[in-house]
Design an enzyme around this catalytic site. Structure first.
Site: not given
Ligand code: FAD
Length: 307
Positions: A29, A60, A120, A140, A164, A173, A176, A180, A191
């Site tokens: 990455e 990223t 994000g 997401a 998370h 966690d 959810n 996705k 992570q």
């Molecule tokens: P989500 O899956 O949307 O989850 C976020 C929170 O919302 C979690 O607590 C989850 O449990 C909750 N949630 C999800 N769906 C629901 C629902 N339907 N109802 C209620 N709650 C819900 N960040 C960047 O800015 N740029 C990057 O390029 C980047 N790359 C990454 C790569 C990896 C491998 C990882 C692990 C993380 C990366 N991140 C990046 C960080 C990431 O964007 C953050 O950790 C962000 O806060 C969570 O993203 P997510 O896609 O898991 O969000």
């Protein structure tokens, strides 16, 4: 809805299919640089790691959508000027659905067919208030659907061994995370973490609810004491106390800290491979040396083949 994009370009492999293959994937990455010097270091690292023939590399997307153009540009350049298979990260922060569709269309136009769809974090403070763009998406899960609807993409998502930091508990966690996957994710990348058991617990709880999406561990060797602090900010979890004591005993001796970091990361990766992980994803911070050293401990035959 489809953007009317062509189906997967001939010769553009699906990362989801590679991760479901018989041998573990190895991937690296990178982040998009902000300065000319940063750009030089990035391309030096890419060139040095290219000879290891990773399964894919990922670029990223800057916090808050700040690197929209550079992420697309670097990913495109990797696709056209190297032998590597690139994946672009995409985040939902500060973007309307129309803007997200535009970025997805640009990626497709550049021949990129693999996307890591993550929500994000707000720029500046990862734990700051998450404000949905008035015409954007909330989770997401929605981004996964958007990318899927746009064309023939292989889509990955993020997973969190310690849960998370915003999730109330591991049960919600997991729930959810599975949402996705069911929305269309082919694979997940975690992570960073520093205790293989944390990954294995995540894998078990996801499997226990009937989800078989492969989860690739994301790893980053500790190369400085500051890495430990940074990991706490990103994961919201304390660094494993026994391991922390081993590093603290060496604080002040930068070379010894680095050496221990490579050693424990290599040991953890070897254990994960023994446990049958579908791949290992290295967070490189745009440097090649530490990743290369861990790789050499793990895959002597692959290193020989690449030489
Ligand atoms: P989500 O899956 O949307 O989850 C976020 C929170 O919302 C979690 O607590 C989850 O449990 C909750 N949630 C999800 N769906 C629901 C629902 N339907 N109802 C209620 N709650 C819900 N960040 C960047 O800015 N740029 C990057 O390029 C980047 N790359 C990454 C790569 C990896 C491998 C990882 C692990 C993380 C990366 N991140 C990046 C960080 C990431 O964007 C953050 O950790 C962000 O806060 C969570 O993203 P997510 O896609 O898991 O969000």
């Amino acid at each position: 809805m489809s953007l009317g994009l062509p189906s997967r370009l001939p010769g553009t492999p699906s990362i989801g299919a590679l991760i479901r293959g018989e041998t573990p994937t190895f991937s690296f990455e990178f982040f998009p640089p902000k300065t000319a010097e940063g750009e030089r270091l990035l391309w030096q690292a890419i060139r040095e790691l290219e000879s290891l023939r990773p399964s894919f590399v990922s670029i990223t997307y800057g916090a808050g959508g700040t690197t929209r153009d550079t992420t697309v540009a670097v990913t495109e350049r990797v696709a056209t000027e190297t032998t590597l298979l690139p994946m672009a990260h995409l985040t939902a922060v500060n973007h309307s659905v129309a803007e997200l569709r535009n970025v997805i269309g640009r990626l497709a136009g550049a021949g990129i067919r693999n996307v890591l769809a993550v929500r994000g974090d707000p720029p500046g403070d990862p734990m700051g208030e998450w404000v949905q763009h008035p015409e954007g998406v909330l989770y997401a899960e929605d981004l996964v659907r958007l990318v899927r609807e746009a064309g023939d993409f292989s889509v990955g998502v993020a997973a969190f061994p310690y849960k998370h930091p915003r999730s109330a508990d591991v049960e919600s966690d997991t729930r959810n995370f599975v949402r996705k996957c069911r929305a269309g994710a082919d694979f997940a990348i975690t992570q960073m973490f520093f205790d293989a058991d944390e990954y294995l617990r995540l894998r078990d709880r996801v499997a226990a609810v009937g989800c078989d999406t492969p989860i690739v561990p994301g790893v980053m060797p500790v190369t400085r004491m500051a890495t430990i602090e940074r990991s706490g900010q990103l994961t919201g979890a304390p660094f494993p106390p026994a391991l922390l004591r081993r590093f603290e005993a060496l604080a002040g001796d930068d070379e010894a800290v680095r050496k221990l970091g490579i050693e424990v990361c290599s040991e953890m990766c070897a254990r994960l491979l023994d446990e049958g992980v579908p791949g290992i994803h290295f967070i490189t911070l745009n440097r090649s040396t530490a990743t290369r050293e861990v790789w050499q401990q793990l895959a002597p035959s692959q290193v020989a083949a690449a030489a």
